[in-house]
Design an enzyme around this catalytic site. Structure first.
Site, PDB file in Angstrom:
ATOM      1  N   ASP A  22      -3.271 -19.108   8.282  1.00  0.00           N
ATOM      2  CA  ASP A  22      -3.877 -20.413   8.082  1.00  0.00           C
ATOM      3  C   ASP A  22      -2.798 -21.481   8.276  1.00  0.00           C
ATOM      4  OD1 ASP A  22      -5.868 -22.335   7.117  1.00  0.00           O
ATOM      5  OD2 ASP A  22      -4.673 -22.400   5.294  1.00  0.00           O
ATOM      6  N   ASP A  24      -3.005 -25.576   7.142  1.00  0.00           N
ATOM      7  CA  ASP A  24      -2.823 -26.549   6.059  1.00  0.00           C
ATOM      8  C   ASP A  24      -2.635 -25.861   4.707  1.00  0.00           C
ATOM      9  OD1 ASP A  24      -3.192 -28.381   8.027  1.00  0.00           O
ATOM     10  OD2 ASP A  24      -5.164 -29.050   7.385  1.00  0.00           O
ATOM     11  N   ASP A 216      -4.481 -19.693   1.884  1.00  0.00           N
ATOM     12  CA  ASP A 216      -4.437 -20.279   0.544  1.00  0.00           C
ATOM     13  C   ASP A 216      -5.797 -20.733   0.028  1.00  0.00           C
ATOM     14  OD1 ASP A 216      -4.465 -22.532   2.474  1.00  0.00           O
ATOM     15  OD2 ASP A 216      -4.269 -23.751   0.678  1.00  0.00           O
TER      16      ASP A 216
END
Length: 277
Positions: A22, A24, A216
């Site tokens: 991922d 961001d 996250d």
């Protein structure tokens, strides 16, 4: 990876593993959007010929520059939360068109007007409106608005109307997924689906590279659970992910450091563990 994205790894050694990440809050710092703290691990991956597959809600237009700057333009990327793929730079059969998105919008516009009016998406807004709603600078907002596979938007109706809205879209094969802010419409593929698709490209016979995933957010859970090794990267700016099945099985770990700092430490440790095994 070969320039022909359908070529298999028989032309060269299969990589020990593939890293899916991922962006961001994971590889990119939450506040600065920098990956500087992850440079040692990025360089280690490049030196060993290990593919890095960026996997994000961002569009192809947003990810292409980031991928090139990181030095992995030769790898595919997962875009728009798995709704589509960005092929390696120079891939011959990777047209940059919006046919999938146009089909999605056509199905959306065919809904009863009273339901259609309850959903306003990026395609309904000007670039200035996208910038105002997302907080992105105008240039970045223009890239975010270049949808190819999905349509994020805001829902203003009641739960009963939304249920009918989603049911009618499902007749066209379109699913609706609620994110932190936006309800995103797509034809259903996820990051985990794309992981398997990409991993198959690097496989040869019965040999496949191991899949490493780092994320996250809730939309990373399927990817983390699908991977052979998953890493939940700490993000102090968001609610922590719930305990996952893979954690109980010892396949998923959590970082103490946030963002690219935690990413860097985890990837370097995985590389070292692989060398020692």
């Amino acid at each position: 990876m070969p320039s022909n994205p359908d070529a298999r790894a028989t032309e060269k050694a299969i990589p020990a593993f593939i890293v899916f990440s991922d962006l961001d809050g994971t590889l990119l710092d939450h506040a600065t959007y920098s990956w500087q703290a992850a440079v040692p691990a990025l360089e280690a991956l490049k030196a060993r010929g290990i593919p890095l597959i960026l996997a994000s809600s961002k569009t192809s237009a947003e990810i292409a520059g980031l991928r090139a700057a990181a030095g992995f333009a030769h790898c595919p990327a997962i875009v728009e939360n798995g709704a589509g793929l960005l092929e390696p730079a120079g891939a011959e059969h990777a047209p940059d068109d919006d046919r999938v998105h146009r089909d999605l919008i056509s199905a959306l516009n065919a809904l009863p007007p009273e339901l259609r009016a309850k959903f306003t998406g990026f395609s309904d807004w000007t670039v200035d409106e996208v910038a105002n709603r997302t907080g992105l600078p105008p240039q970045d907002a223009a890239r975010a608005a270049m949808r190819r596979f999905s349509e994020p938007g805001l829902w203003s109706g009641n739960p009963e109307e939304r249920s009918r809205f989603e049911t009618l879209l499902a007749h066209h094969g379109i699913t609706a997924r609620q994110g932190g802010r936006y309800l995103t419409l797509s034809f259903g593929a996820t990051k985990a689906d794309r992981m398997r698709e990409i991993a198959a490209r690097y496989a040869s016979g019965d040999q496949s590279p191991r899949m490493i995933a780092l994320g996250d957010a809730p939309n990373d859970i399927e990817m983390l659970e699908t991977a052979d090794i998953g890493v939940i990267v700490a993000n102090p700016h968001a609610n922590p992910l719930p305990g996952l099945d893979g954690e109980k099985a010892g396949r998923i770990a959590r970082t103490q450091k946030p963002g690219p700092e935690g990413w860097n430490k985890s990837v370097l440790r995985i590389i070292e563990d692989r060398q020692d095994s």
